[in-house]
Design a protein around this motif. Structure first.
Motif, PDB file in Angstrom:
ATOM      1  N   VAL A 196     -15.330   4.931  -2.004  1.00  0.00           N
ATOM      2  CA  VAL A 196     -16.312   3.897  -2.508  1.00  0.00           C
ATOM      3  C   VAL A 196     -16.076   3.847  -3.905  1.00  0.00           C
ATOM      4  CG1 VAL A 196     -18.660   3.534  -2.479  1.00  0.00           C
ATOM      5  CG2 VAL A 196     -17.575   4.198  -0.438  1.00  0.00           C
ATOM      6  N   ALA A 197     -15.924   4.736  -4.624  1.00  0.00           N
ATOM      7  CA  ALA A 197     -15.928   4.842  -6.096  1.00  0.00           C
ATOM      8  C   ALA A 197     -14.859   3.961  -6.792  1.00  0.00           C
ATOM      9  CB  ALA A 197     -15.798   6.257  -6.765  1.00  0.00           C
ATOM     10  N   ALA A 198     -13.755   4.039  -5.855  1.00  0.00           N
ATOM     11  CA  ALA A 198     -12.525   3.209  -6.345  1.00  0.00           C
ATOM     12  C   ALA A 198     -12.477   1.946  -5.639  1.00  0.00           C
ATOM     13  CB  ALA A 198     -11.144   4.121  -5.877  1.00  0.00           C
ATOM     14  N   PHE A 199     -13.452   1.671  -4.711  1.00  0.00           N
ATOM     15  CA  PHE A 199     -13.280   0.387  -4.039  1.00  0.00           C
ATOM     16  C   PHE A 199     -13.000  -1.014  -4.939  1.00  0.00           C
ATOM     17  CE2 PHE A 199     -14.744  -3.049  -1.370  1.00  0.00           C
ATOM     18  CZ  PHE A 199     -14.257  -2.788  -0.083  1.00  0.00           C
ATOM     19  N   ASN A 200     -13.966  -1.074  -6.053  1.00  0.00           N
ATOM     20  CA  ASN A 200     -13.784  -2.140  -6.777  1.00  0.00           C
ATOM     21  C   ASN A 200     -12.802  -2.224  -7.967  1.00  0.00           C
ATOM     22  OD1 ASN A 200     -15.845  -3.704  -5.481  1.00  0.00           O
ATOM     23  ND2 ASN A 200     -17.451  -2.372  -6.582  1.00  0.00           N
ATOM     24  N   TYR A 201     -11.748  -1.145  -7.817  1.00  0.00           N
ATOM     25  CA  TYR A 201     -10.682  -1.044  -8.862  1.00  0.00           C
ATOM     26  C   TYR A 201      -9.171  -1.262  -8.100  1.00  0.00           C
ATOM     27  CZ  TYR A 201     -14.529   1.018 -11.739  1.00  0.00           C
ATOM     28  OH  TYR A 201     -15.581   1.092 -12.339  1.00  0.00           O
ATOM     29  N   SER A 202      -9.006  -0.392  -7.186  1.00  0.00           N
ATOM     30  CA  SER A 202      -7.863  -0.332  -6.557  1.00  0.00           C
ATOM     31  C   SER A 202      -7.986  -0.805  -4.827  1.00  0.00           C
ATOM     32  CB  SER A 202      -6.981   0.886  -6.629  1.00  0.00           C
ATOM     33  OG  SER A 202      -7.908   1.982  -6.185  1.00  0.00           O
ATOM     34  N   GLY A 203      -9.137  -0.690  -4.594  1.00  0.00           N
ATOM     35  CA  GLY A 203      -9.359  -0.721  -2.989  1.00  0.00           C
ATOM     36  C   GLY A 203      -9.754   0.598  -2.566  1.00  0.00           C
ATOM     37  N   GLY A 204      -9.529   1.711  -3.158  1.00  0.00           N
ATOM     38  CA  GLY A 204      -9.478   2.920  -2.666  1.00  0.00           C
ATOM     39  C   GLY A 204      -8.579   3.443  -1.284  1.00  0.00           C
ATOM     40  N   TYR A 205      -7.587   3.219  -1.447  1.00  0.00           N
ATOM     41  CA  TYR A 205      -6.763   3.371  -0.185  1.00  0.00           C
ATOM     42  C   TYR A 205      -6.305   5.178  -0.230  1.00  0.00           C
ATOM     43  CZ  TYR A 205      -6.610  -1.565   0.763  1.00  0.00           C
ATOM     44  OH  TYR A 205      -6.956  -2.915   1.006  1.00  0.00           O
ATOM     45  N   PHE A 206      -5.607   5.402  -1.202  1.00  0.00           N
ATOM     46  CA  PHE A 206      -5.139   6.953  -1.229  1.00  0.00           C
ATOM     47  C   PHE A 206      -4.301   7.163  -0.014  1.00  0.00           C
ATOM     48  CE2 PHE A 206      -9.779   7.515  -2.274  1.00  0.00           C
ATOM     49  CZ  PHE A 206      -9.638   6.808  -3.616  1.00  0.00           C
ATOM     50  N   ASN A 207      -3.883   6.278   0.412  1.00  0.00           N
ATOM     51  CA  ASN A 207      -2.896   6.355   1.475  1.00  0.00           C
ATOM     52  C   ASN A 207      -1.836   5.214   1.577  1.00  0.00           C
ATOM     53  OD1 ASN A 207      -1.586   6.339   4.086  1.00  0.00           O
ATOM     54  ND2 ASN A 207      -3.189   7.473   5.182  1.00  0.00           N
ATOM     55  N   PRO A 208      -0.099   5.466   1.244  1.00  0.00           N
ATOM     56  CA  PRO A 208       0.652   4.510   1.021  1.00  0.00           C
ATOM     57  C   PRO A 208       0.941   3.777   2.428  1.00  0.00           C
ATOM     58  CG  PRO A 208       1.103   6.451   0.087  1.00  0.00           C
ATOM     59  CD  PRO A 208       0.152   6.702   0.758  1.00  0.00           C
ATOM     60  N   VAL A 209       0.710   4.302   3.734  1.00  0.00           N
ATOM     61  CA  VAL A 209       0.779   3.552   4.935  1.00  0.00           C
ATOM     62  C   VAL A 209       0.006   2.710   5.158  1.00  0.00           C
ATOM     63  CG1 VAL A 209       0.953   4.011   7.524  1.00  0.00           C
ATOM     64  CG2 VAL A 209       2.395   5.457   6.002  1.00  0.00           C
ATOM     65  N   LEU A 210      -1.350   3.102   4.787  1.00  0.00           N
ATOM     66  CA  LEU A 210      -2.740   2.336   5.216  1.00  0.00           C
ATOM     67  C   LEU A 210      -2.503   1.043   4.048  1.00  0.00           C
ATOM     68  CD1 LEU A 210      -5.327   1.775   6.369  1.00  0.00           C
ATOM     69  CD2 LEU A 210      -6.332   3.304   4.441  1.00  0.00           C
ATOM     70  N   SER A 211      -2.261   1.156   3.002  1.00  0.00           N
ATOM     71  CA  SER A 211      -2.405   0.161   1.929  1.00  0.00           C
ATOM     72  C   SER A 211      -1.324  -0.840   2.384  1.00  0.00           C
ATOM     73  CB  SER A 211      -1.848   0.782   0.616  1.00  0.00           C
ATOM     74  OG  SER A 211      -0.900   1.321   0.453  1.00  0.00           O
ATOM     75  N   THR A 212       0.119  -0.305   2.716  1.00  0.00           N
ATOM     76  CA  THR A 212       1.035  -1.144   3.179  1.00  0.00           C
ATOM     77  C   THR A 212       0.783  -1.941   4.416  1.00  0.00           C
ATOM     78  OG1 THR A 212       2.829   0.202   2.312  1.00  0.00           O
ATOM     79  CG2 THR A 212       3.521  -1.156   3.797  1.00  0.00           C
ATOM     80  N   SER A 213       0.402  -1.375   5.398  1.00  0.00           N
ATOM     81  CA  SER A 213       0.102  -1.976   6.699  1.00  0.00           C
ATOM     82  C   SER A 213      -0.904  -3.258   6.358  1.00  0.00           C
ATOM     83  CB  SER A 213      -0.638  -1.040   7.453  1.00  0.00           C
ATOM     84  OG  SER A 213      -1.003  -1.726   8.739  1.00  0.00           O
ATOM     85  N   LEU A 214      -1.964  -2.795   5.392  1.00  0.00           N
ATOM     86  CA  LEU A 214      -3.137  -3.765   5.140  1.00  0.00           C
ATOM     87  C   LEU A 214      -2.739  -4.844   4.105  1.00  0.00           C
ATOM     88  CD1 LEU A 214      -4.557  -1.675   7.011  1.00  0.00           C
ATOM     89  CD2 LEU A 214      -6.543  -2.137   5.629  1.00  0.00           C
ATOM     90  N   LYS A 215      -1.827  -4.590   3.079  1.00  0.00           N
ATOM     91  CA  LYS A 215      -1.916  -5.218   2.092  1.00  0.00           C
ATOM     92  C   LYS A 215      -0.478  -5.649   1.485  1.00  0.00           C
ATOM     93  CE  LYS A 215      -6.572  -5.930   1.673  1.00  0.00           C
ATOM     94  NZ  LYS A 215      -6.895  -7.286   1.547  1.00  0.00           N
ATOM     95  N   TRP A 216       0.532  -5.229   2.065  1.00  0.00           N
ATOM     96  CA  TRP A 216       1.982  -5.570   1.610  1.00  0.00           C
ATOM     97  C   TRP A 216       2.055  -7.155   2.002  1.00  0.00           C
ATOM     98  CZ3 TRP A 216       5.717  -3.108  -0.590  1.00  0.00           C
ATOM     99  CH2 TRP A 216       7.064  -3.842  -0.656  1.00  0.00           C
ATOM    100  N   GLY A 217       2.577  -7.450   0.728  1.00  0.00           N
ATOM    101  CA  GLY A 217       2.842  -8.939   0.787  1.00  0.00           C
ATOM    102  C   GLY A 217       1.698  -9.803   0.488  1.00  0.00           C
ATOM    103  N   CYS A 218       0.680  -9.458   0.271  1.00  0.00           N
ATOM    104  CA  CYS A 218      -0.736 -10.209  -0.073  1.00  0.00           C
ATOM    105  C   CYS A 218      -0.467 -10.779  -1.475  1.00  0.00           C
ATOM    106  CB  CYS A 218      -1.868  -9.373   0.120  1.00  0.00           C
ATOM    107  SG  CYS A 218      -2.292  -8.805   1.704  1.00  0.00           S
ATOM    108  N   SER A 219      -1.209 -11.946  -1.547  1.00  0.00           N
ATOM    109  CA  SER A 219      -1.229 -12.579  -2.903  1.00  0.00           C
ATOM    110  C   SER A 219      -1.915 -11.722  -3.857  1.00  0.00           C
ATOM    111  CB  SER A 219      -1.761 -14.050  -2.895  1.00  0.00           C
ATOM    112  OG  SER A 219      -2.890 -13.905  -2.484  1.00  0.00           O
ATOM    113  N   GLY A 220      -1.460 -11.693  -5.275  1.00  0.00           N
ATOM    114  CA  GLY A 220      -2.127 -11.089  -6.217  1.00  0.00           C
ATOM    115  C   GLY A 220      -1.307  -9.568  -6.668  1.00  0.00           C
TER     116      GLY A 220
END
Length: 262
Positions: A196-220
């Motif tokens: 929650v603390a990191a939510f508005n900065y990086s999204g607060g994923y702290f897990n490369p697999v999770l971030s890749t599944s959800l956000k790989w290839g997204c614009s930005g």
């Protein structure tokens, strides 16, 4: 948003958890599948469960607020700690094991591959559910272009992911050694709070697999920026936790161990 929409999101999350747990139970029935092969399958199942539920948590956060999202995430992390066993659905835990000599680079690479397969392939199931548009919050989501969550520079984002992951891993290691009452709840609360603390900065994923599944290839973000922030940032933070946690001053601070006189 209507309560009915939140109930539908909740039902989908419960369904994903139930299907994953069923898959684990079925796997246990096959006594011929054991060792590394079984570990890889369990990692894939855990990653699929993690990513499918977190896809839906995006819907929850966007429509019902971060507080509601945090409650769901806390409950899910408590559940996962009870049913995943030795699986982590996260690459850097195995990297830490490798640093401490408990596993080999080959096994680490295979487990990361299994996690990526489970985490990325599950999107089609989520997409189909969203395509049904059972809830107002799902309308147009199945084929909507995604956007990155990084709200700061890549360098700052990597710093946020790295430091938060370091703190999260230090907290987990401390709780594992001290083993206080409600260890699981405390660990989940700390992890959720950092997200929650990191939510508005990086999204607060702290897990490369999770971030890749959800956000790989997204614009930005470019692919390189994504790797730098969510893979290098988080993994460096996690691996730093190994020597940091062994430092006498840190152990004195976290565990109350007395410093040895030189």
């Amino acid at each position: 948003m209507a309560l009915n929409d939140l109930l539908i999101s909740s039902a989908f999350i419960v369904l994903c958890c139930a299907l994953a747990q069923t898959a684990r139970k079925v796997l246990d029935r096959f006594s011929s599948i054991n060792g590394l092969v079984k570990e890889l399958i369990l990692e894939a199942i855990a990653a699929a469960e993690l990513c499918s539920t977190c896809f839906e948590l995006i819907i929850v956060a966007d429509n019902f607020g971060v507080a509601t999202y945090a409650i769901f995430l806390f409950l899910l992390t408590v559940w996962w700690s009870q049913v995943w066993g030795d699986s982590t659905a996260c690459p850097y835990t195995h990297m830490e094991d490798m640093l401490e000599g408990r596993t080999t680079p080959r096994d680490v690479a295979l487990k990361i591959w299994a996690q990526l397969m489970g985490g990325c392939c599950v999107w089609r199931i989520v997409q189909f559910f969203w395509w049904l548009e059972l809830a107002e919050t799902h309308k147009g989501k199945a084929f909507e272009d995604c956007s990155a969550d990084l709200q700061v520079s890549p360098l700052a984002g990597a710093f946020v992911e790295g430091v938060a992951t370091l703190l999260c891993r230090l907290a987990s290691k401390t709780l594992s050694e001290k083993n206080p009452k409600f260890t699981t709840a405390l660990d989940s609360f700390i992890g959720t709070s950092l997200v929650v603390a990191a939510f508005n900065y990086s999204g607060g994923y702290f897990n490369p697999v999770l971030s890749t599944s959800l956000k790989w290839g997204c614009s930005g973000n470019t692919d390189i920026e994504h790797i730098f922030v969510y893979w290098i940032g988080a993994c460096v933070g996690a691996m730093l936790s190994v020597p940091v946690f062994k430092h006498p001053i840190v152990r004195n601070l976290l565990l109350g161990e007395k410093l040895k006189d030189e």
